[in-house]
Write a protein that holds these residues in place. Structure first.
Motif, PDB file in Angstrom:
ATOM      1  N   ASP A   1      13.433   8.644  10.588  1.00 15.40           N
ATOM      2  CA  ASP A   1      13.362   9.001  11.997  1.00 15.40           C
ATOM      3  C   ASP A   1      14.270   8.110  12.835  1.00 15.40           C
ATOM      4  N   ALA A   2      14.296   6.817  12.508  1.00 11.90           N
ATOM      5  CA  ALA A   2      15.164   5.899  13.245  1.00 11.90           C
ATOM      6  C   ALA A   2      16.637   6.253  13.042  1.00 11.90           C
ATOM      7  N   MET A   3      16.994   6.587  11.797  1.00 11.74           N
ATOM      8  CA  MET A   3      18.386   6.914  11.507  1.00 11.74           C
ATOM      9  C   MET A   3      18.856   8.157  12.247  1.00 11.74           C
ATOM     10  N   THR A   4      17.954   9.125  12.439  1.00 18.31           N
ATOM     11  CA  THR A   4      18.351  10.414  13.010  1.00 18.31           C
ATOM     12  C   THR A   4      18.045  10.530  14.505  1.00 18.31           C
ATOM     13  N   THR A   5      17.730   9.389  15.148  1.00 23.31           N
ATOM     14  CA  THR A   5      17.412   9.378  16.573  1.00 23.31           C
ATOM     15  C   THR A   5      18.498   8.641  17.357  1.00 23.31           C
TER      16      THR A   5
ATOM     17  N   SER B   1       0.844  -1.199   0.000  1.00 25.77           N
ATOM     18  CA  SER B   1       0.000   0.000   0.000  1.00 25.77           C
ATOM     19  C   SER B   1       0.881   1.251   0.000  1.00 25.77           C
ATOM     20  N   ILE B   2       0.420   2.281  -0.685  1.00 32.76           N
ATOM     21  CA  ILE B   2       1.230   3.491  -0.792  1.00 32.76           C
ATOM     22  C   ILE B   2       1.438   4.126   0.576  1.00 32.76           C
ATOM     23  N   GLY B   3       0.449   4.033   1.465  1.00 28.14           N
ATOM     24  CA  GLY B   3       0.616   4.567   2.811  1.00 28.14           C
ATOM     25  C   GLY B   3       1.729   3.865   3.567  1.00 28.14           C
ATOM     26  N   ALA B   4       1.781   2.535   3.455  1.00 23.44           N
ATOM     27  CA  ALA B   4       2.843   1.783   4.115  1.00 23.44           C
ATOM     28  C   ALA B   4       4.201   2.116   3.519  1.00 23.44           C
ATOM     29  N   ALA B   5       4.253   2.337   2.181  1.00 26.85           N
ATOM     30  CA  ALA B   5       5.515   2.708   1.532  1.00 26.85           C
ATOM     31  C   ALA B   5       6.002   4.065   2.037  1.00 26.85           C
ATOM     32  N   ILE B   6       5.078   4.984   2.301  1.00 27.75           N
ATOM     33  CA  ILE B   6       5.453   6.291   2.847  1.00 27.75           C
ATOM     34  C   ILE B   6       5.959   6.153   4.273  1.00 27.75           C
ATOM     35  N   VAL B   7       5.241   5.385   5.102  1.00 26.29           N
ATOM     36  CA  VAL B   7       5.665   5.207   6.492  1.00 26.29           C
ATOM     37  C   VAL B   7       7.010   4.498   6.559  1.00 26.29           C
ATOM     38  N   ALA B   8       7.288   3.583   5.630  1.00 27.90           N
ATOM     39  CA  ALA B   8       8.583   2.912   5.606  1.00 27.90           C
ATOM     40  C   ALA B   8       9.720   3.922   5.489  1.00 27.90           C
ATOM     41  N   VAL B   9       9.528   4.942   4.669  1.00 23.30           N
ATOM     42  CA  VAL B   9      10.571   5.949   4.471  1.00 23.30           C
ATOM     43  C   VAL B   9      10.682   6.868   5.687  1.00 23.30           C
ATOM     44  N   VAL B  10       9.562   7.414   6.157  1.00 21.93           N
ATOM     45  CA  VAL B  10       9.654   8.375   7.257  1.00 21.93           C
ATOM     46  C   VAL B  10      10.064   7.686   8.559  1.00 21.93           C
TER      47      VAL B  10
ATOM     48  N   GLU C   1      22.082  14.763   6.956  1.00 22.58           N
ATOM     49  CA  GLU C   1      22.638  14.581   5.600  1.00 22.58           C
ATOM     50  C   GLU C   1      22.948  13.115   5.328  1.00 22.58           C
ATOM     51  N   GLU C   2      23.496  12.411   6.320  1.00 23.08           N
ATOM     52  CA  GLU C   2      23.798  10.985   6.140  1.00 23.08           C
ATOM     53  C   GLU C   2      22.530  10.169   5.929  1.00 23.08           C
ATOM     54  N   ALA C   3      21.483  10.477   6.702  1.00 28.03           N
ATOM     55  CA  ALA C   3      20.230   9.734   6.585  1.00 28.03           C
ATOM     56  C   ALA C   3      19.576   9.969   5.220  1.00 28.03           C
ATOM     57  N   ILE C   4      19.574  11.223   4.772  1.00 26.28           N
ATOM     58  CA  ILE C   4      18.990  11.537   3.469  1.00 26.28           C
ATOM     59  C   ILE C   4      19.746  10.810   2.359  1.00 26.28           C
ATOM     60  N   LYS C   5      21.079  10.805   2.450  1.00 26.76           N
ATOM     61  CA  LYS C   5      21.887  10.137   1.428  1.00 26.76           C
ATOM     62  C   LYS C   5      21.606   8.644   1.406  1.00 26.76           C
ATOM     63  N   GLU C   6      21.461   8.017   2.584  1.00 25.50           N
ATOM     64  CA  GLU C   6      21.211   6.578   2.629  1.00 25.50           C
ATOM     65  C   GLU C   6      19.862   6.236   2.009  1.00 25.50           C
ATOM     66  N   ILE C   7      18.840   7.020   2.328  1.00 22.79           N
ATOM     67  CA  ILE C   7      17.521   6.749   1.753  1.00 22.79           C
ATOM     68  C   ILE C   7      17.549   6.953   0.239  1.00 22.79           C
ATOM     69  N   ALA C   8      18.242   7.985  -0.233  1.00 19.35           N
ATOM     70  CA  ALA C   8      18.350   8.207  -1.678  1.00 19.35           C
ATOM     71  C   ALA C   8      19.056   7.047  -2.363  1.00 19.35           C
ATOM     72  N   THR C   9      20.081   6.513  -1.698  1.00 18.04           N
ATOM     73  CA  THR C   9      20.830   5.392  -2.268  1.00 18.04           C
ATOM     74  C   THR C   9      19.957   4.139  -2.398  1.00 18.04           C
ATOM     75  N   LEU C  10      18.990   3.995  -1.497  1.00 13.83           N
ATOM     76  CA  LEU C  10      18.148   2.799  -1.481  1.00 13.83           C
ATOM     77  C   LEU C  10      16.855   2.994  -2.274  1.00 13.83           C
ATOM     78  N   ARG C  11      16.770   4.073  -3.020  1.00 11.52           N
ATOM     79  CA  ARG C  11      15.619   4.320  -3.890  1.00 11.52           C
ATOM     80  C   ARG C  11      15.464   3.188  -4.898  1.00 11.52           C
ATOM     81  N   GLY C  12      14.273   2.608  -4.957  1.00  7.32           N
ATOM     82  CA  GLY C  12      13.994   1.555  -5.920  1.00  7.32           C
ATOM     83  C   GLY C  12      14.418   0.174  -5.469  1.00  7.32           C
ATOM     84  N   THR C  13      15.151   0.086  -4.357  1.00  6.69           N
ATOM     85  CA  THR C  13      15.455  -1.235  -3.796  1.00  6.69           C
ATOM     86  C   THR C  13      14.624  -1.433  -2.530  1.00  6.69           C
TER      87      THR C  13
ATOM     88  N   SER D   1      22.876   8.045  16.424  1.00  4.23           N
ATOM     89  CA  SER D   1      22.154   8.613  15.287  1.00  4.23           C
ATOM     90  C   SER D   1      23.107   9.042  14.180  1.00  4.23           C
ATOM     91  N   LYS D   2      22.581   9.048  12.952  1.00  5.16           N
ATOM     92  CA  LYS D   2      23.285   9.620  11.814  1.00  5.16           C
ATOM     93  C   LYS D   2      22.943  11.113  11.733  1.00  5.16           C
TER      94      LYS D   2
END
Length: 313
Positions: free
Chosen positions: A264-268, A251-260, A279-291, A275-276
């Motif tokens: 949040d976990a990375m930056t806490t 579900s698109i809602g679950a896909a959104i919550v997966a990212v946020v 900038e590190e957290a944003i880069k990691e999520i961008a790197t995992l785009r589509g995987t 915590s990262k």
């Protein structure tokens, strides 16, 4: 019809005969101004960014109306969207489509209903809000974690032009995504070291438990979040759990919550994890785009992450 503000809620009772009963949250105050012969007049005050909603319910044919006192409310009713300002009204008898209101600035409005609804803000719902916050704190987050996820997820959902039902599900599912952890033994949930494979299999069941718990309430706005509780650890390439769903099976809602949730976990800072940086957290999520993460969700996340609430709230 039942109404919902899916942020942490506390009900304060007043003695019989007093004019006002009040529900307060971090971003919302709800006051019962008057009620007689089944009709209630309820004042809502929403802080900027807070949301509120109504959903259709079988067998419910009551008149419901919103009158804006102050501020600006972005509304979504079915496929229709717009802005409500002071003096504007929105009404239906009965409500046939999901209705989402979000305050673009501090706002207040009256909600009038021809049947009793205020008690839907009371004990059972209050217990669920407390439970969600307690679970977040056990996991090493602050009490604001659930509200922060809800706020950040809705920013993405609105930018993606999700439908009113999708936004309603997202609003509640983001807040209650981890409620199933109440069924995980503390010796596993709170274990400071690495989990064994068997222990991790038990942890993974919190997604299934979450869906079961929310669905069993039969409270429509809690049921609406059940699919997100179940699927928020699924991953775009099929490597997630509990079912290994992939791509648009999630579900698109679950896909959104997966990212946020991941952001949040990375930056806490938590007891078992440093915590990262942002900038590190944003880069990691961008790197995992589509995987791991839905590519469209990541694209929108990258464009709006500057609007996210941070760990200080």
């Amino acid at each position: 019809m039942q109404t919902s503000d899916c942020s942490e809620t506390w009900l304060h009772h007043v003695p019989a005969g007093d004019a006002v009963k009040r529900v307060s949250t971090r971003s919302t105050t709800v006051s019962l101004l008057a009620g007689r012969n089944g009709t209630e007049i309820i004042r809502h005050e929403l802080a900027k960014g807070a949301s509120w909603g109504m959903i259709p319910q079988d067998g419910w044919d009551e008149l419901e109306a919103v009158y804006v006192i102050s501020g600006r409310l972005n509304y979504s009713v079915g496929e229709r969207q717009g802005v409500l300002q002071a003096g504007d009204t929105l009404s239906a008898e009965p409500v046939l489509n999901h209705v989402i209101l979000q305050a673009s600035e501090d706002s207040s409005f009256l909600y009038i209903c021809s049947n009793y609804v205020f008690q839907h803000y009371s004990q059972e719902t209050q217990d669920f809000y407390r439970l969600a916050v307690e679970i977040a704190e056990k996991d090493g987050y602050t009490a604001s974690h659930c509200e922060r996820l809800r706020h950040n997820a809705l920013i993405i959902g609105e930018r993606m032009n999700l439908s009113s039902p999708e936004l309603f599900s997202l609003n509640c599912g983001a807040f209650f995504h981890d409620v199933g952890k109440i069924n995980i033994p503390d010796e596993i949930l709170l274990k400071p070291g690495r989990l064994t494979p068997d222990e991790f299999d038990i942890i993974k069941k919190h997604t299934i438990y979450g869906k079961e718990i929310l669905t069993s309430t039969k409270i429509p706005y809690l049921v609406a979040g059940a699919i997100i509780a179940e699927q928020h650890h699924e991953r775009y390439d099929g490597s997630g759990y509990p079912y290994g769903l992939k791509g648009d099976e999630i579900s698109i809602g679950a896909a959104i919550v997966a990212v946020v949730d991941s952001y949040d976990a990375m930056t806490t800072n938590r007891p078992y994890q440093q915590s990262k940086t942002t900038e590190e957290a944003i880069k990691e999520i961008a790197t995992l785009r589509g995987t791991l993460y839905h590519p469209e969700v990541v694209d929108v996340f990258l464009s709006v992450v500057g609007l996210f609430r941070n760990q200080s709230i």
